[in-house]
Scaffold this active site. Structure first.
Site, PDB file in Angstrom:
ATOM      1  N   LEU A 138      44.021  33.237  40.595  1.00 36.67           N
ATOM      2  CA  LEU A 138      43.484  32.000  41.152  1.00 36.67           C
ATOM      3  C   LEU A 138      42.522  32.402  42.263  1.00 36.67           C
ATOM      4  O   LEU A 138      42.762  33.392  42.964  1.00 36.67           O
ATOM      5  CB  LEU A 138      44.600  31.121  41.728  1.00 36.67           C
ATOM      6  CG  LEU A 138      45.606  30.512  40.743  1.00 36.67           C
ATOM      7  CD1 LEU A 138      46.667  29.727  41.505  1.00 36.67           C
ATOM      8  CD2 LEU A 138      44.924  29.629  39.712  1.00 36.67           C
ATOM      9  N   ASP A 139      41.462  31.640  42.430  1.00 37.64           N
ATOM     10  CA  ASP A 139      40.530  31.925  43.519  1.00 37.64           C
ATOM     11  C   ASP A 139      41.255  31.838  44.859  1.00 37.64           C
ATOM     12  O   ASP A 139      42.282  31.167  44.984  1.00 37.64           O
ATOM     13  CB  ASP A 139      39.367  30.927  43.500  1.00 37.64           C
ATOM     14  CG  ASP A 139      38.528  31.042  42.242  1.00 37.64           C
ATOM     15  OD1 ASP A 139      38.516  32.123  41.635  1.00 37.64           O
ATOM     16  OD2 ASP A 139      37.904  30.030  41.867  1.00 37.64           O
ATOM     17  N   LYS A 140      40.706  32.491  45.857  1.00 38.09           N
ATOM     18  CA  LYS A 140      41.332  32.553  47.181  1.00 38.09           C
ATOM     19  C   LYS A 140      41.781  31.176  47.677  1.00 38.09           C
ATOM     20  O   LYS A 140      42.897  31.014  48.174  1.00 38.09           O
ATOM     21  CB  LYS A 140      40.343  33.172  48.182  1.00 38.09           C
ATOM     22  CG  LYS A 140      40.831  33.154  49.631  1.00 38.09           C
ATOM     23  CD  LYS A 140      39.763  33.698  50.565  1.00 38.09           C
ATOM     24  CE  LYS A 140      40.211  33.591  52.022  1.00 38.09           C
ATOM     25  NZ  LYS A 140      39.164  34.081  52.962  1.00 38.09           N
TER      26      LYS A 140
END
Length: 324
Positions: A138-140
């Site tokens: 998942l993106d940051k």
């Protein structure tokens, strides 16, 4: 650093006539086909004492296989005591609810303080698994559910399931603009031609498919439920931007905040303070990699998205839908 791996087995007779790479994949199911192929091409596989670097070579059954391979050692990353919200855990897998701000894997600018560092502390034996068991990201600043493999067999099965689109991932998001109906974006995604840290829809990209449906319409925004068929970098963010509905707060693809006209000071303040993409991995469903049991998890919508939703709902009730 690397770890040395030694394997030795006799080829079963029922594998007569199969290719070397196929035989090894069946004999050593704990390791992926791509990894086995790499071993063959690296001269790490011997058949009856002879180095064999041809994946397509046919075997007859009864051959003595010896593998002397090297595995990357993820223990070069430091274990760190970082709190994790664990939704489910057994001896094979771990499901977490990732908070905003947590980078998944160490990289340039993020050598520590990542999910991988936290996993090494929580489960030290996960260092034996490639990438500490991380099979998707998942993106940051995207929140929500991720599954992690704690063993190599679980990792191999989860990677195969991901590639075969057998894992269901659903997200909630809030985007700019009023959508009239749901739909599907089926457009390839690759690196942006000029902005190397950005992704974009491009003919040279990899296939990417995102399904979406409308959950709630606000005065100038829409709450969505989305389901991924593929898992490209920034996929939902890029696809929604491509159809002119970028996600609220997206610092890369959405541009400046766009609150509704004549918004209250409270709503304006929420928009100004919302510094991440309004995207949450809300549901994860998969077949357990070892038992094959169908399992499903749900993660509650995080407080910042709940606050934004309530404020947009109140704004819409006050002003009505804005189709101008």
């Amino acid at each position: 650093m690397t770890k040395q791996l030694k394997l030795a087995e006799i080829v079963p007779d029922h594998l007569f006539g199969k290719r070397l790479d196929q035989v090894l994949a069946e004999m050593f199911p704990d390791y992926s086909r791509s990894r086995i192929k790499d071993w063959i091409l690296a001269d790490w596989v011997q058949v009856n004492g002879r180095v064999c670097n041809t994946p397509r070579e046919k075997l007859m059954g009864g051959e003595a296989i010896q593998i002397d391979a090297q595995l990357p050692d993820d223990e070069r990353f430091e274990a760190e005591a970082i709190d994790l919200t664990i939704v489910y855990e057994d001896e094979h897998i771990l499901v977490i609810n990732k908070p905003a701000g947590l980078v998944v894997h160490p990289g340039a600018g993020n050598p520590e303080g990542t999910l991988l560092n936290a996993l090494l502390h929580h489960c030290p034996t996960i260092a034996e698994v490639p990438r500490a068991g991380i099979v998707h990201r998942l993106d940051k600043d995207t929140t929500g559910l991720m599954v992690v493999a704690k063993t190599i067999p679980a990792q191999v099965h989860l990677v195969d399931a991901m590639q075969n689109r057998e894992i269901t991932r659903e997200y909630e998001a809030i985007c700019h603009g009023i959508m009239t109906a749901g739909g599907t974006v089926d457009e390839p995604i690759g690196r942006h031609p000029t902005k190397r840290t950005h992704m974009a829809v491009t003919t040279s990209g990899r296939p990417a498919v995102t399904h979406y449906r409308v959950m709630e319409k606000f005065r100038a925004h829409t709450r969505l439920r989305l389901r991924l068929e593929t898992g490209r970098t920034h996929q939902i963010r890029v696809h929604m931007t491509y159809i002119n509905h970028p996600l609220v707060g997206d610092p890369v693809y959405a541009g400046r905040p766009r609150p509704p006209r004549k918004a209250s000071e409270e709503l304006l303040g929420i928009f100004r303070s919302f510094k991440r993409q309004a995207l949450h991995a809300a549901m994860l469903r998969l077949a357990h990699p070892i038992t094959s049991e169908i399992m499903e998890w749900h993660a509650p919508i995080p407080d910042d998205m709940v606050q934004l939703t309530l404020a947009l709902r109140a704004d819409t009730e006050e002003h009505g839908l804005d189709f101008a």
